[in-house]
Design a protein around this motif. Structure first.
Motif, PDB file in Angstrom:
ATOM      1  N   PRO A  35       3.575   1.795  -4.361  1.00 49.68           N
ATOM      2  CA  PRO A  35       3.119   2.989  -5.080  1.00 49.68           C
ATOM      3  C   PRO A  35       4.129   4.134  -5.034  1.00 49.68           C
ATOM      4  O   PRO A  35       4.289   4.870  -6.011  1.00 49.68           O
ATOM      5  CB  PRO A  35       1.830   3.396  -4.356  1.00 49.68           C
ATOM      6  N   GLN A  36       4.820   4.268  -3.903  1.00 48.16           N
ATOM      7  CA  GLN A  36       5.821   5.330  -3.810  1.00 48.16           C
ATOM      8  C   GLN A  36       7.007   5.012  -4.709  1.00 48.16           C
ATOM      9  O   GLN A  36       7.551   5.891  -5.368  1.00 48.16           O
ATOM     10  CB  GLN A  36       6.299   5.457  -2.358  1.00 48.16           C
ATOM     11  N   ARG A  50       0.808  -1.221   0.000  1.00 45.95           N
ATOM     12  CA  ARG A  50       0.000   0.000   0.000  1.00 45.95           C
ATOM     13  C   ARG A  50       0.842   1.272   0.000  1.00 45.95           C
ATOM     14  O   ARG A  50       0.375   2.321  -0.420  1.00 45.95           O
ATOM     15  CB  ARG A  50      -0.925   0.026   1.232  1.00 45.95           C
ATOM     16  N   ILE A  51       2.050   1.193   0.526  1.00 46.38           N
ATOM     17  CA  ILE A  51       2.862   2.408   0.645  1.00 46.38           C
ATOM     18  C   ILE A  51       4.136   2.307  -0.197  1.00 46.38           C
ATOM     19  O   ILE A  51       4.369   3.117  -1.089  1.00 46.38           O
ATOM     20  CB  ILE A  51       3.248   2.687   2.123  1.00 46.38           C
TER      21      ILE A  51
END
Ligand SMILES: Nc1ncnc2c1ncn2[C@@H]1O[C@H](COP(=O)(O)OP(=O)(O)O)[C@@H](O)[C@H]1O
Ligand SMILES: [Mg+2]
Lengths: 322, 245
Positions: B161-162, B157-158
């Motif tokens: 995408p980053q 989730r982090i």
């Protein structure tokens, strides 16, 4: 003068003659979204945050001889004989702290004294080298060398602590609303609609109702920090940890953030607050800890610590920070 | 076949889909090239994600193995790798099958191509993705950790995408490489676009018809990709301020 000094502490510093309402003093003219109705500062909104502890408001008007809420409240966070080294550099040399429910413990001290490290050990963003951490009466399981040994317990306990960072650390690829519902929906498995409704309530409370679709990079520092506070609140935490929440902000944006934090304190939220805002610490804290070189040089109720400091170091420190 | 000698056929007819044209063969080759590129790239992406996380968070043995893999693959010319892996891959697989008492099998050249180029892609993508992860500001991950997010959720989730925003230009380059590397499979006799072109021109001696046509087709792949990548990049960088402003 960025925030209101309460009458019971105002004796120490004479107030400038001002008959303006505090909310006007705090108000940043460029920022429409924070403008609270003149008669109704954010921190005294009639409706408290859902799930907020319902402590009597008077507990903040602490007795002169008693820094914290008193021994009657259960312990929210206890740090015992905490030590932390980075390599050979011992940054914390056995520090302890107790926050009962409803307490606001402020940690002050010079740069590099170990304030952030102490706070970050509470939720194990730093691994302690020794000592014990207890959250909500539950001891964090640790191996001998300090690393947490029960991942699930640690995750669960972390979910009960809302952390607010100096640099906000909002997730840049998510909108404000997405930031707020991320953990509730994807970790706590709360239905999305419910999480969103609650997130909107929180955003309204910190004065960001219009910003739910904005990406953090397009907001001011003060707005980002208020969103970050709302994000922490969205988990419905038992206690809040603030690491210099206003130190990265332009001076004119500090007030709006302090106001939100003040509102949480007034509501009876338990918190540990690392700060350089001495007046604010004096105003909201129930207990103040002065850290120097990794040891607690002096601690006590704010009026005593700021009004009649005993140690020379603290006197010196208070003189330099004004 | 009632085709006149190639020298008497017009270029358009040579490239056409009629009885005397080579159009079908070229389009078939193009299709193969695209399928292989997509397959190899996807396989490379999976390897790259696993490799990057392994290199960053894995144990010492895994780290060493991955270092050996990326170093070796990136050091050896791709053509050599393709030849080695092609024979080694099919050879080893059949060895294993035989030792387990199965018959040897013919592996479809498409699968071989995908696996071989996928392994090459995987080495490069591991490095690009690792760089992308390293560039994720540590505060983004600390915020997730502080809220009790489990590490797998955090990766999904982090971190990813980053990472995507950081790694996309590099990954886009590798995609263009993948489309062109398919041409190397011509050496193992696989009928992708380059091989189809070369067969067509060898039969007709119309080199100046078929090679420009192949060039145009490669260009179309590249231009379409660039267009698509631009969109993906815009999406991945949502929430970031334009550095140019
Ligand atoms: N990750 C780290 N690695 C090495 N040293 C560190 C690290 N974090 C903090 N320190 C050192 O620990 C000391 C205390 O740091 P910190 O807790 O951040 O101080 P404060 O927040 O009071 O300014 C400083 O000397 C700092 O350089
Ligand atoms: Mg600090």
């Amino acid at each position: 003068m960025r925030f209101l000094i309460r009458p019971n502490t105002a004796a120490i510093k004479p107030q400038p003659p001002s008959n303006q309402a505090p909310s006007t003093l705090l108000h940043n003219p460029d920022d429409k979204s924070v403008t609270p109705p003149a008669s109704l500062p954010i921190y005294s909104l009639a409706k408290p945050i859902p799930g907020a502890p319902n402590l009597p408001k008077q507990r903040r008007d602490h007795m002169p001889d008693q820094g914290s809420t008193g021994a009657s409240q259960p312990i929210a966070i206890r740090v015992s004989a905490l030590r932390k080294s980075f390599g050979t550099h011992e940054v914390l040399k056995g520090v302890s702290l107790t926050a009962r429910e409803g307490d606001v413990v402020a940690i002050i001290g010079g740069s590099g004294s170990g304030k952030s490290t102490m706070l970050r050990c509470v939720n194990f963003l730093e691994t302690p080298s020794g000592g014990e951490i207890e959250i909500g009466g539950e001891k964090v399981a640790m191996r001998a060398e300090g690393t947490p040994s029960d991942r699930r317990q640690l995750e669960r306990l972390r979910q009960s602590l809302g952390m607010v960072f100096q640099n906000f650390n909002l997730w840049t690829h998510k909108t404000v609303l997405e930031n707020l519902i991320e953990v509730p929906v994807h970790v706590l498995k709360i239905p999305k609609a419910e999480a969103e409704a609650r997130a909107r309530q929180l955003l309204a409370r910190v004065g960001l109702a219009e910003k739910e679709g904005a990406y953090p990079a397009f907001m001011s520092g003060g707005q980002q920090q208020r969103a970050a506070i709302a994000r922490a609140l969205a988990m419905n935490p038992k206690a809040m940890l603030f690491d210099e929440p206003t130190s990265a902000l332009d001076p004119e944006l500090v007030g709006e953030v302090l106001q939100v934090i003040k509102g949480l304190a007034d509501e009876g939220r338990t918190m540990i607050l690392v700060t350089h805002e001495m007046k604010f610490a004096r105003e909201v804290a129930s207990h103040v800890i002065y850290l120097h070189n990794g040891i607690i040089e002096e601690e006590g109720p704010p009026d005593q610590l700021f009004g009649a400091p005993k140690s020379d170091r603290l006197k010196q420190f208070l003189k330099t920070v004004g | 076949m009632a085709c006149p000698p190639p020298s008497q056929i017009s270029a358009l007819e040579l490239l056409g889909f009629g009885e005397c044209g080579w159009g079908i063969s070229l389009v078939w080759g193009l299709g193969n090239s695209i399928v292989i590129a997509l397959g190899a790239y996807s396989l490379g992406f999976l390897i790259g994600i696993g490799g990057a996380f392994g290199k960053l968070y894995g144990g010492p043995i895994l780290k060493d193995l991955l270092a050996a893999y990326t170093t070796l693959v990136r050091a050896v010319p791709e053509l050599v790798l393709i030849l080695i892996l092609f024979y080694a891959f099919t050879g080893a697989l059949n060895e294993i099958l035989l030792s387990w008492g199965y018959d040897r099998i013919e592996i479809s050249p498409i699968v071989t191509g995908i696996v071989v180029l996928g392994l090459v892609q995987g080495a490069y993508q591991t490095e690009v993705i690792r760089g992308g992860i390293l560039a994720v500001p540590v505060g983004q991950l600390e915020a997730a950790r502080a809220m009790g997010m489990p590490s797998l959720t955090m990766a999904r989730r982090i971190t990813l995408p980053q990472m995507a925003a950081n790694a996309l230009p590099g990954l886009a380059n590798l995609w263009l490489n993948a489309t062109k590397d398919t041409a190397l499979l011509a050496v193992i006799g696989f009928s992708e676009l380059t091989r189809a072109t070369s067969s067509a021109s060898a039969s007709t001696k119309a080199f100046f018809v078929f090679y420009p046509a192949a060039m145009a087709l490669y260009l179309i792949i590249s231009l379409t990709s660039t267009l698509l990548i631009g969109r993906i990049e815009k999406w991945a960088r949502r929430g970031q301020r334009d550095v140019r402003t």
